[in-house]
Design a protein around this motif. Structure first.
Motif, PDB file in Angstrom:
ATOM      1  N   THR A  13       7.702 -13.105 -29.119  1.00 11.95           N
ATOM      2  CA  THR A  13       6.740 -12.862 -28.038  1.00 11.95           C
ATOM      3  C   THR A  13       7.380 -12.112 -26.870  1.00 11.95           C
ATOM      4  O   THR A  13       6.774 -11.205 -26.296  1.00 11.95           O
ATOM      5  N   ILE A  14       8.590 -12.488 -26.503  1.00 19.20           N
ATOM      6  CA  ILE A  14       9.267 -11.857 -25.360  1.00 19.20           C
ATOM      7  C   ILE A  14       9.883 -10.551 -25.830  1.00 19.20           C
ATOM      8  O   ILE A  14      10.972 -10.532 -26.392  1.00 19.20           O
ATOM      9  N   SER A  15       9.202  -9.466 -25.608  1.00 21.82           N
ATOM     10  CA  SER A  15       9.665  -8.166 -26.097  1.00 21.82           C
ATOM     11  C   SER A  15       9.560  -7.123 -24.985  1.00 21.82           C
ATOM     12  O   SER A  15       9.286  -7.440 -23.827  1.00 21.82           O
ATOM     13  N   ALA A  16       9.735  -5.878 -25.372  1.00 21.02           N
ATOM     14  CA  ALA A  16       9.639  -4.780 -24.404  1.00 21.02           C
ATOM     15  C   ALA A  16       8.250  -4.685 -23.799  1.00 21.02           C
ATOM     16  O   ALA A  16       8.082  -4.209 -22.670  1.00 21.02           O
ATOM     17  N   SER A  17       7.240  -5.112 -24.538  1.00 19.40           N
ATOM     18  CA  SER A  17       5.867  -5.071 -24.024  1.00 19.40           C
ATOM     19  C   SER A  17       5.737  -5.903 -22.758  1.00 19.40           C
ATOM     20  O   SER A  17       4.918  -5.611 -21.891  1.00 19.40           O
ATOM     21  N   PHE A  18       6.551  -6.945 -22.653  1.00 18.02           N
ATOM     22  CA  PHE A  18       6.523  -7.791 -21.465  1.00 18.02           C
ATOM     23  C   PHE A  18       7.378  -7.199 -20.350  1.00 18.02           C
ATOM     24  O   PHE A  18       6.917  -7.018 -19.222  1.00 18.02           O
ATOM     25  N   PHE A  19       8.611  -6.863 -20.649  1.00 19.41           N
ATOM     26  CA  PHE A  19       9.537  -6.386 -19.618  1.00 19.41           C
ATOM     27  C   PHE A  19       9.118  -5.041 -19.031  1.00 19.41           C
ATOM     28  O   PHE A  19       9.263  -4.804 -17.839  1.00 19.41           O
ATOM     29  N   LEU A  20       8.619  -4.138 -19.868  1.00 12.19           N
ATOM     30  CA  LEU A  20       8.250  -2.809 -19.388  1.00 12.19           C
ATOM     31  C   LEU A  20       6.743  -2.665 -19.160  1.00 12.19           C
ATOM     32  O   LEU A  20       6.314  -2.014 -18.217  1.00 12.19           O
ATOM     33  N   GLY A  21       5.944  -3.264 -20.030  1.00 12.49           N
ATOM     34  CA  GLY A  21       4.494  -3.100 -19.923  1.00 12.49           C
ATOM     35  C   GLY A  21       3.894  -3.693 -18.674  1.00 12.49           C
ATOM     36  O   GLY A  21       2.856  -3.236 -18.194  1.00 12.49           O
ATOM     37  N   ILE A  22       4.562  -4.703 -18.100  1.00 14.07           N
ATOM     38  CA  ILE A  22       4.024  -5.353 -16.906  1.00 14.07           C
ATOM     39  C   ILE A  22       3.928  -4.382 -15.735  1.00 14.07           C
ATOM     40  O   ILE A  22       3.053  -4.514 -14.865  1.00 14.07           O
ATOM     41  N   GLY A  23       4.805  -3.382 -15.692  1.00 11.38           N
ATOM     42  CA  GLY A  23       4.742  -2.396 -14.616  1.00 11.38           C
ATOM     43  C   GLY A  23       3.439  -1.613 -14.652  1.00 11.38           C
ATOM     44  O   GLY A  23       2.795  -1.400 -13.610  1.00 11.38           O
ATOM     45  N   ASP A  24       3.027  -1.203 -15.842  1.00  8.68           N
ATOM     46  CA  ASP A  24       1.771  -0.471 -15.985  1.00  8.68           C
ATOM     47  C   ASP A  24       0.572  -1.368 -15.704  1.00  8.68           C
ATOM     48  O   ASP A  24      -0.397  -0.951 -15.075  1.00  8.68           O
ATOM     49  N   ILE A  25       0.649  -2.620 -16.154  1.00 10.99           N
ATOM     50  CA  ILE A  25      -0.448  -3.571 -15.908  1.00 10.99           C
ATOM     51  C   ILE A  25      -0.638  -3.786 -14.412  1.00 10.99           C
ATOM     52  O   ILE A  25      -1.760  -3.745 -13.893  1.00 10.99           O
ATOM     53  N   LEU A  26       0.460  -4.033 -13.710  1.00 14.20           N
ATOM     54  CA  LEU A  26       0.404  -4.294 -12.271  1.00 14.20           C
ATOM     55  C   LEU A  26      -0.221  -3.133 -11.518  1.00 14.20           C
ATOM     56  O   LEU A  26      -1.025  -3.337 -10.594  1.00 14.20           O
ATOM     57  N   LYS A  27       0.107  -1.918 -11.893  1.00 10.31           N
ATOM     58  CA  LYS A  27      -0.436  -0.745 -11.204  1.00 10.31           C
ATOM     59  C   LYS A  27      -1.915  -0.562 -11.507  1.00 10.31           C
ATOM     60  O   LYS A  27      -2.681  -0.104 -10.660  1.00 10.31           O
ATOM     61  N   GLN A  28      -2.339  -0.945 -12.702  1.00 13.76           N
ATOM     62  CA  GLN A  28      -3.734  -0.744 -13.102  1.00 13.76           C
ATOM     63  C   GLN A  28      -4.678  -1.797 -12.526  1.00 13.76           C
ATOM     64  O   GLN A  28      -5.780  -1.469 -12.089  1.00 13.76           O
ATOM     65  N   VAL A  29      -4.273  -3.061 -12.552  1.00 15.71           N
ATOM     66  CA  VAL A  29      -5.206  -4.142 -12.196  1.00 15.71           C
ATOM     67  C   VAL A  29      -4.834  -4.869 -10.923  1.00 15.71           C
ATOM     68  O   VAL A  29      -5.587  -5.731 -10.459  1.00 15.71           O
ATOM     69  N   GLY A  30      -3.673  -4.571 -10.331  1.00 18.12           N
ATOM     70  CA  GLY A  30      -3.277  -5.240  -9.105  1.00 18.12           C
ATOM     71  C   GLY A  30      -2.624  -6.588  -9.370  1.00 18.12           C
ATOM     72  O   GLY A  30      -2.664  -7.109 -10.487  1.00 18.12           O
ATOM     73  N   PRO A  31      -2.020  -7.188  -8.345  1.00 15.89           N
ATOM     74  CA  PRO A  31      -1.286  -8.455  -8.510  1.00 15.89           C
ATOM     75  C   PRO A  31      -2.152  -9.622  -8.984  1.00 15.89           C
ATOM     76  O   PRO A  31      -1.775 -10.339  -9.908  1.00 15.89           O
ATOM     77  N   PHE A  32      -3.318  -9.806  -8.348  1.00 16.31           N
ATOM     78  CA  PHE A  32      -4.171 -10.934  -8.727  1.00 16.31           C
ATOM     79  C   PHE A  32      -4.664 -10.777 -10.161  1.00 16.31           C
ATOM     80  O   PHE A  32      -4.646 -11.741 -10.945  1.00 16.31           O
ATOM     81  N   GLY A  33      -5.109  -9.593 -10.513  1.00 20.88           N
ATOM     82  CA  GLY A  33      -5.583  -9.348 -11.866  1.00 20.88           C
ATOM     83  C   GLY A  33      -4.490  -9.543 -12.898  1.00 20.88           C
ATOM     84  O   GLY A  33      -4.742 -10.007 -14.014  1.00 20.88           O
ATOM     85  N   THR A  34      -3.243  -9.206 -12.524  1.00 21.56           N
ATOM     86  CA  THR A  34      -2.124  -9.358 -13.451  1.00 21.56           C
ATOM     87  C   THR A  34      -1.846 -10.814 -13.755  1.00 21.56           C
ATOM     88  O   THR A  34      -1.757 -11.216 -14.925  1.00 21.56           O
ATOM     89  N   ILE A  35      -1.724 -11.626 -12.719  1.00 20.22           N
ATOM     90  CA  ILE A  35      -1.406 -13.036 -12.956  1.00 20.22           C
ATOM     91  C   ILE A  35      -2.586 -13.767 -13.595  1.00 20.22           C
ATOM     92  O   ILE A  35      -2.408 -14.632 -14.469  1.00 20.22           O
ATOM     93  N   LEU A  36      -3.822 -13.400 -13.217  1.00 20.18           N
ATOM     94  CA  LEU A  36      -5.000 -13.995 -13.850  1.00 20.18           C
ATOM     95  C   LEU A  36      -5.039 -13.624 -15.325  1.00 20.18           C
ATOM     96  O   LEU A  36      -5.341 -14.466 -16.185  1.00 20.18           O
ATOM     97  N   GLY A  37      -4.732 -12.374 -15.614  1.00 20.45           N
ATOM     98  CA  GLY A  37      -4.738 -11.916 -17.002  1.00 20.45           C
ATOM     99  C   GLY A  37      -3.713 -12.649 -17.850  1.00 20.45           C
ATOM    100  O   GLY A  37      -3.989 -13.007 -19.003  1.00 20.45           O
ATOM    101  N   PHE A  38      -2.523 -12.894 -17.297  1.00 18.75           N
ATOM    102  CA  PHE A  38      -1.499 -13.598 -18.063  1.00 18.75           C
ATOM    103  C   PHE A  38      -1.868 -15.062 -18.283  1.00 18.75           C
ATOM    104  O   PHE A  38      -1.522 -15.645 -19.319  1.00 18.75           O
TER     105      PHE A  38
END
Length: 464
Positions: free
Chosen positions: A27-52
């Protein structure tokens, strides 16, 4: 050939600690370490933590369904076998081949992520060259006995867990002012200053797709169960707390990221994990974290090779794939599956012709869509499994592990994953991924009807 007879051809060498770390490590892969940067920029901080949080809850629902079936029927085909037996041969065929595509795309994404970092360390080299090297090394390693794979994943996952825990501790120290050299901390203001969803609500669905993809891989423990020593005891012990551990690792680290990283500055090319540690000015932490990301990526690639080879082996034994994939070497490894996985993971070599970052995001997103389909099949298979027990007159209360929230657990999982796929249609950049996914399903439907329909349905009818 029965499932039990099939599994006797593979050597049981997995221990409980291997299974737990395989689930976490996958589960802990590059999608987490690198992909989170793109997620944060797209949906914002609240959307990111809610999504996770939402994505983690759905992962937990899927794991509950899978655990009940895996303990009652521990086979290397796992949910592909369950779909065949408890839904239909067509469902099993689609589940197997789609999951194969899912892991191959995950391998390609992880290879791309690791190669981006390696190319930054050695500027004279190219991303695709590192990808080719990693493919060859991983293929060779997967020819060794399964116990060696389990041991390697145990230590790989341990590195990732220690790194995440270390990051969380550093982040909390920054938040509490123990690391003054970090500078001003944006804190909770990051959540609401530009609105709870600064880019609107629709991009949130896109973020959910990538987030769901980061959680995918935990279901790998179901496949590894077929090569586990004392499957009933070890599988139950491994899965009992793994979902909660993964959720805590992800949500806590994402909370730190969203509190310390201005969402406008986030990107896939600059991991928030690395940028935060860099600002904390801890000696050598930047290089260490980059090494961890490379290790995490290669660990995911290793898991992909393992999963695809075992899946092809199981499908070949049930006449859902060419018979050649059922052949094993002296170590009990289905090596033809390893070879074809290595060849197909060459998707990452597209970075030679396109931008490496674009290739990474496209592959991760497409993997997330297919992953949602697989999770739907697992939950649907759980419903079919309970119906099978009812027909056979077996009381679910007699199961050594029983999902107490049935049927709500699998139904909620199916509904949510279906909504995620539909949500992709709302994003212009993701719509094409859904269309390509439908074309992929159509392709496998044609292949199934032309080459596998008669034999599979004849065998299924004979079992009934």
């Amino acid at each position: 050939m029965t499932a039990q007879a099939q599994d006797q051809q593979l050597k049981r060498g997995m221990k409980s600690r291997h299974l737990s770390m395989i689930a976490i490590g996958g589960t802990i892969s590059a999608s987490f370490f690198l992909g989170i940067g793109d997620i944060l920029k797209q949906v914002g901080p609240f959307g990111t933590i809610l999504g996770f949080i939402i994505g983690g809850m759905v992962m937990f629902l899927v794991l509950l369904s899978l655990t009940e079936m895996a303990i009652a029927m521990p086979v290397s085909g796992s949910f592909q076998t369950y779909a065949t037996r408890f839904i239909s041969p067509l469902a099993g065929f689609l589940t197997g081949w789609l999951y194969l595509i899912n892991w191959i795309t995950a391998a390609a994404a992880s290879l791309t992520a690791a190669s981006i970092i390696m190319a930054s360390w050695f500027p004279e080299s190219l991303v695709w060259q590192w990808s080719l090297l990693f493919i060859g090394l991983t293929a060779v390693l997967n020819f060794f006995p399964v116990k060696a794979y389990g041991e390697m994943e145990f230590w790989f996952a341990g590195i990732k867990i220690v790194a995440i825990l270390g990051f969380i501790l550093v982040g909390l120290a920054v938040l509490f002012g123990i690391v003054p050299q970090f500078g001003p901390v944006i804190g909770f203001k990051n959540f609401y200053h530009d609105g709870w969803f600064p880019n609107g609500y629709l991009p949130f669905f896109y973020g959910i797709v990538v987030i769901v993809c980061t959680y995918q891989g935990a279901e790998l423990v179901g496949i590894a169960a077929g090569e586990s020593e004392e499957p009933e005891k070890n599988v139950k012990k491994a899965i009992r707390n793994v979902g909660i551990r993964i959720l805590l690792f992800f949500v806590l680290s994402v909370f730190v990221v969203t509190m310390l990283t201005p969402w406008q500055q986030a990107s896939v090319s600059n991991s928030p994990f690395i940028s935060i540690l860099q600002r904390a000015k801890i000696p050598y932490i930047y290089q260490i974290m980059q090494f961890v990301i490379v290790a995490a990526s290669l660990s995911a690639v290793n898991s992909a090779f393992y999963a695809c080879a075992r899946l092809l082996w199981s499908m070949a034994n049930s006449k859902q794939a060419p018979r050649i994939y059922a052949i094993t070497n002296k170590n009990g490894v289905p090596y033809y599956g390893v070879i074809v996985t290595a060849a197909m993971s060459g998707l990452c070599l597209l970075s030679k012709f396109f931008g490496a970052e674009k290739v990474f995001i496209l592959i991760v997103s497409s993997s997330g869509m297919v992953g949602c389909l697989i999770w739907i099949m697992i939950s649907w298979g759980h419903i079919g499994f309970r119906r099978y027990l009812s027909r056979e007159g077996v009381n679910p209360e007699t199961l050594s592990f029983r999902v107490r929230g049935y049927p709500f657990v699998p139904i909620l999982s199916i509904v949510f994953n279906a909504l995620v796929i539909l949500g992709m249609l709302c994003d212009d950049g993701q719509r094409i991924v859904v269309y390509l996914g439908l074309l992929l399903i159509a392709f496998f439907l044609v292949v199934y009807r032309l080459f596998f329909y008669t034999a599979l349905n004849h065998n299924h009818a004979a079992k009934d």
